[in-house]
Design a protein around this motif. Structure first.
Motif, PDB file in Angstrom:
ATOM      1  N   LYS A 269       0.753  -1.148  -0.025  1.00 33.64           N
ATOM      2  CA  LYS A 269       0.014   0.104  -0.027  1.00 33.64           C
ATOM      3  C   LYS A 269       0.916   1.389   0.034  1.00 33.64           C
ATOM      4  N   SER A 270       1.940   1.263   0.528  1.00 32.36           N
ATOM      5  CA  SER A 270       2.878   2.343   0.372  1.00 32.36           C
ATOM      6  C   SER A 270       4.401   2.084   0.275  1.00 32.36           C
ATOM      7  N   ILE A 271       5.213   2.805  -0.223  1.00 32.21           N
ATOM      8  CA  ILE A 271       6.718   2.732  -0.135  1.00 32.21           C
ATOM      9  C   ILE A 271       7.479   3.856   0.005  1.00 32.21           C
ATOM     10  N   ASN A 272       8.422   3.749   0.653  1.00 31.19           N
ATOM     11  CA  ASN A 272       9.368   4.999   1.105  1.00 31.19           C
ATOM     12  C   ASN A 272      10.703   4.618   0.290  1.00 31.19           C
ATOM     13  N   VAL A 273      11.451   5.667  -0.081  1.00 36.25           N
ATOM     14  CA  VAL A 273      12.805   5.630  -0.508  1.00 36.25           C
ATOM     15  C   VAL A 273      13.777   6.580  -0.460  1.00 36.25           C
ATOM     16  N   SER A 274      14.874   6.489  -0.169  1.00 36.64           N
ATOM     17  CA  SER A 274      15.901   7.762   0.095  1.00 36.64           C
ATOM     18  C   SER A 274      16.281   8.497  -1.291  1.00 36.64           C
ATOM     19  N   GLY A 275      15.786   9.642  -1.487  1.00 36.32           N
ATOM     20  CA  GLY A 275      16.760  10.367  -2.605  1.00 36.32           C
ATOM     21  C   GLY A 275      17.982  10.422  -2.428  1.00 36.32           C
ATOM     22  N   HIS A 276      18.481  10.581  -1.312  1.00 37.38           N
ATOM     23  CA  HIS A 276      19.814  10.990  -0.777  1.00 37.38           C
ATOM     24  C   HIS A 276      20.755   9.641  -0.660  1.00 37.38           C
ATOM     25  N   LYS A 277      20.098   8.426  -1.151  1.00 38.00           N
ATOM     26  CA  LYS A 277      20.896   7.475  -1.122  1.00 38.00           C
ATOM     27  C   LYS A 277      21.106   6.974  -2.749  1.00 38.00           C
ATOM     28  N   TYR A 278      20.625   5.836  -3.017  1.00 36.44           N
ATOM     29  CA  TYR A 278      20.823   5.543  -4.664  1.00 36.44           C
ATOM     30  C   TYR A 278      20.020   6.340  -5.605  1.00 36.44           C
ATOM     31  N   GLY A 279      19.429   7.310  -5.045  1.00 44.77           N
ATOM     32  CA  GLY A 279      18.601   8.347  -5.707  1.00 44.77           C
ATOM     33  C   GLY A 279      19.693   9.529  -6.062  1.00 44.77           C
ATOM     34  N   LEU A 280      20.804   9.399  -5.681  1.00 49.42           N
ATOM     35  CA  LEU A 280      21.866  10.051  -6.020  1.00 49.42           C
ATOM     36  C   LEU A 280      21.813  11.729  -5.692  1.00 49.42           C
ATOM     37  N   VAL A 281      21.169  12.093  -4.568  1.00 46.57           N
ATOM     38  CA  VAL A 281      21.024  13.502  -4.096  1.00 46.57           C
ATOM     39  C   VAL A 281      21.692  13.352  -2.700  1.00 46.57           C
ATOM     40  N   TYR A 282      22.303  14.964  -2.586  1.00 47.38           N
ATOM     41  CA  TYR A 282      22.882  14.860  -1.348  1.00 47.38           C
ATOM     42  C   TYR A 282      21.836  14.847  -0.236  1.00 47.38           C
ATOM     43  N   ALA A 283      22.097  14.506   0.999  1.00 46.97           N
ATOM     44  CA  ALA A 283      21.002  14.568   2.167  1.00 46.97           C
ATOM     45  C   ALA A 283      20.612  15.769   2.486  1.00 46.97           C
ATOM     46  N   GLY A 284      19.315  15.945   2.845  1.00 43.93           N
ATOM     47  CA  GLY A 284      18.432  15.006   3.103  1.00 43.93           C
ATOM     48  C   GLY A 284      17.261  14.944   2.343  1.00 43.93           C
ATOM     49  N   ILE A 285      16.704  14.086   1.317  1.00 47.65           N
ATOM     50  CA  ILE A 285      15.511  14.079   0.755  1.00 47.65           C
ATOM     51  C   ILE A 285      15.172  12.613   0.690  1.00 47.65           C
ATOM     52  N   GLY A 286      13.832  12.369   0.985  1.00 46.00           N
ATOM     53  CA  GLY A 286      13.163  11.039   0.770  1.00 46.00           C
ATOM     54  C   GLY A 286      11.884  11.133   0.220  1.00 46.00           C
ATOM     55  N   TRP A 287      11.218  10.087   0.114  1.00 43.00           N
ATOM     56  CA  TRP A 287       9.893  10.246  -0.771  1.00 43.00           C
ATOM     57  C   TRP A 287       9.195   9.087  -0.069  1.00 43.00           C
ATOM     58  N   VAL A 288       7.680   9.246  -0.014  1.00 48.48           N
ATOM     59  CA  VAL A 288       6.745   8.272   0.178  1.00 48.48           C
ATOM     60  C   VAL A 288       5.745   8.268  -0.853  1.00 48.48           C
ATOM     61  N   ILE A 289       5.355   7.200  -1.382  1.00 42.63           N
ATOM     62  CA  ILE A 289       4.462   6.894  -2.327  1.00 42.63           C
ATOM     63  C   ILE A 289       3.204   5.946  -1.890  1.00 42.63           C
ATOM     64  N   TRP A 290       1.890   6.494  -2.066  1.00 36.17           N
ATOM     65  CA  TRP A 290       0.835   5.597  -1.596  1.00 36.17           C
ATOM     66  C   TRP A 290       0.077   4.861  -2.812  1.00 36.17           C
ATOM     67  N   ARG A 291      -0.419   3.856  -2.709  1.00 35.75           N
ATOM     68  CA  ARG A 291      -0.706   2.983  -3.948  1.00 35.75           C
ATOM     69  C   ARG A 291      -2.006   3.937  -4.468  1.00 35.75           C
ATOM     70  N   SER A 292      -2.677   4.572  -3.580  1.00 40.99           N
ATOM     71  CA  SER A 292      -4.145   5.242  -4.154  1.00 40.99           C
ATOM     72  C   SER A 292      -4.444   6.397  -3.087  1.00 40.99           C
ATOM     73  N   LYS A 293      -5.530   7.175  -3.325  1.00 39.75           N
ATOM     74  CA  LYS A 293      -5.852   8.135  -2.478  1.00 39.75           C
ATOM     75  C   LYS A 293      -6.378   7.362  -1.132  1.00 39.75           C
ATOM     76  N   ALA A 294      -6.966   6.380  -1.517  1.00 42.37           N
ATOM     77  CA  ALA A 294      -7.792   5.461  -0.392  1.00 42.37           C
ATOM     78  C   ALA A 294      -6.783   5.163   0.650  1.00 42.37           C
ATOM     79  N   ASP A 295      -5.603   4.955   0.199  1.00 38.86           N
ATOM     80  CA  ASP A 295      -4.703   4.470   1.478  1.00 38.86           C
ATOM     81  C   ASP A 295      -4.085   5.612   2.319  1.00 38.86           C
TER      82      ASP A 295
END
Length: 500
Positions: A269-295
């Motif tokens: 239903k949801s996934i987080n990822v660090s942009g500042h790791k293998y997203g190749l950006v300096y610290a700190g940036i992360g992202w969280v994505i939900w499957r749909s609005k209902a989640d």
């Protein structure tokens, strides 16, 4: 809150050699000075002290990006004075964040229609992303329990004992019980079968790790999805899955495109990822994505208008710099799918060079897997004369920062060294590291017995159990004793190695 301690009890002033061209008076170390000083002096004083920091590129403990292209550096500096929360004042930055959210959602195979917008948000890092995802799961579970007229005061979350400390923070800060699947020898990630066994009606979600910080291994999210689906059918529960892809989210789509771990699995239903790791950006940036609005429960989203227009926001903090968001967008369009794949393949190849070099020494067991985050985790085959903590300590003499740490329960007797291979870790550096490791081993082998004796004495202080047949320690007990002794020894020296 900052937990701090003074570096020196005797000298409470800061002295600088080259800054004496501008100022001769010493500065108080822990109090704000009464008077101003020239900008040149302030720069020189700080620059002189920072020289003693480690070299970020030789910090092999960290997953965090330590190099970006100069063009991206310029964009980041140009945006460093923008507060991202002022969305109405900086609409283009907001648009770039939305583009990043949608690009990452499609990368993770979110079930979006042709013109449907993805649901997600940029964060300071994966820690904040995990907090937000956890809050969404907790609130959805509470709402469901309230509607059913059932108690909703004892939520729990199921994870492996290998999870990063931010999961423990979430559980403690937001009053959620953390139910951990223990590890075992040779298996250092969450066992899906044992995880599902721990699931009950109060479980808000099961958290799977795509890229364990301990050895880089991907957990089997597909098997977890299958087993949890079967349990949900039998019980009538709707227990979902969150994937902590902090390290692996920007690796798996490019190196293992056929691996099913993301929104292709119905319970994710949801996934987080660090942009500042293998997203190749300096610290700190992360992202969280939900499957749909209902989640993502609507009541968790705040709407503010005092900055100029109605702005929905779902974050733990308020003010945030814009630079990392812009940098993430730069990397996504600059590299594209092809560029990210090239970077990840190169990292994986360099990790294999390092692994093969360490294997050729004949002195190490490789604990990491070939498929996973490009890192090499390894342990000594023979720990009778020295330990991984000593190897880590001696490598610092060559500038390398290589962490040594023990595994979580029930594998705490296993100690490993870990090298994270990032984009800026070249094949030449990998070969150089192997040579330096061999030098360290040679030095340790040459140590006289008297320098080894204190460790042996410490080892006798713990692990008193003996083989009942001959009164001697078993091999496992001896290994645990030595590991425990070295942990005490390292702590006594205040020589800590952080696992990032």
């Amino acid at each position: 809150m900052v937990l701090s301690k003074t570096a020196s009890q005797t000298d409470v002033s800061v002295h600088s050699t080259f800054a004496s061209r501008y100022v001769r008076d010493a500065l108080p170390r822990f109090r704000m000075p009464e008077n101003s000083i020239p900008k040149e002096a302030a720069y020189q004083i700080i620059n002189d002290e920072l020289m003693l920091d480690g070299n970020p590129r030789l910090n092999l403990a960290s997953f965090v990006t330590t190099w970006m292209e100069p063009e991206c550096d310029k964009l980041m500096m140009a945006a460093i004075n923008k507060n991202y929360v002022d969305m109405d004042e900086y609409p283009v930055t907001t648009e770039l964040q939305n583009r990043c959210v949608n690009m990452i959602a499609h990368l993770f195979n979110a079930p979006l229609g042709e013109s449907e917008a993805a649901v997600g948000v940029g964060t300071v890092g994966s820690s904040e992303a995990i907090m937000l995802a956890g809050l969404a799961f907790k609130r959805k579970w509470q709402n469901k329990r309230k509607a059913e007229g059932k108690p909703y005061d004892k939520p729990n979350i199921v994870t492996g004992a290998n999870v990063q400390v931010c999961w423990e923070k979430f559980a403690r800060y937001f009053e959620v019980e953390l139910k951990e699947v223990k590890l075992r020898d040779g298996y250092y990630v969450m066992d899906p079968e044992k995880a599902v066994q721990l699931v009950d009606e109060n479980t808000i979600c099961v958290a799977a790790i795509l890229g364990s910080t301990l050895n880089g291994e991907f957990e089997d999210v597909k098997l977890l999805d299958h087993l949890l689906t079967e349990k949900n059918k039998k019980t009538g529960w709707e227990t979902p899955i969150h994937v902590d892809a902090a390290s692996g989210g920007f690796i798996a789509p490019f190196l293992y495109p056929e691996l099913e771990w993301d929104f292709r699995l119905p319970l994710v239903k949801s996934i987080n990822v660090s942009g500042h790791k293998y997203g190749l950006v300096y610290a700190g940036i992360g992202w969280v994505i939900w499957r749909s609005k209902a989640d993502l429960p609507e009541e968790l989203i705040f709407h503010i208008n005092y900055l100029g227009a109605d702005q929905p926001t779902f974050t733990l903090n308020f003010s945030k710099g814009s630079s990392q968001v812009i940098a993430q967008y730069y990397q996504l369009i600059r590299l594209g799918f092809e560029g990210y794949r090239n970077v990840m393949e190169n990292c994986q190849e360099n990790a294999m060079v390092l692994k093969q070099g360490l294997e050729c020494t004949g002195r190490f067991n490789i604990v990491s897997k070939d498929n996973g985050v490009p890192l090499v985790a390894f342990s000594l085959k023979d720990r009778s004369r020295h330990s991984e903590f000593q190897v880590s300590d001696y490598l610092r003499r060559f500038g390398w920062i290589v962490p040594a740490y023990t595994m979580p329960p029930d594998a705490e007797h296993v100690t490993v060294l870990r090298v994270v291979v990032r984009e800026d870790f070249s094949r030449t550096l990998a070969e150089r590291l192997v040579l330096d490791v061999e030098k360290v081993l040679h030095e340790l082998d040459a140590l006289p017995p008297k320098l080894q004796a204190p460790v042996a004495v410490k080892a006798t202080e713990v692990g008193r159990h003996r083989d009942c047949r001959n009164g001697k320690k078993t091999e496992l007990e001896t290994q645990r004793s030595v590991t425990h002794a070295w942990k005490k020894f390292v702590l006594a020296k205040k020589n800590t190695n952080l696992v990032c």
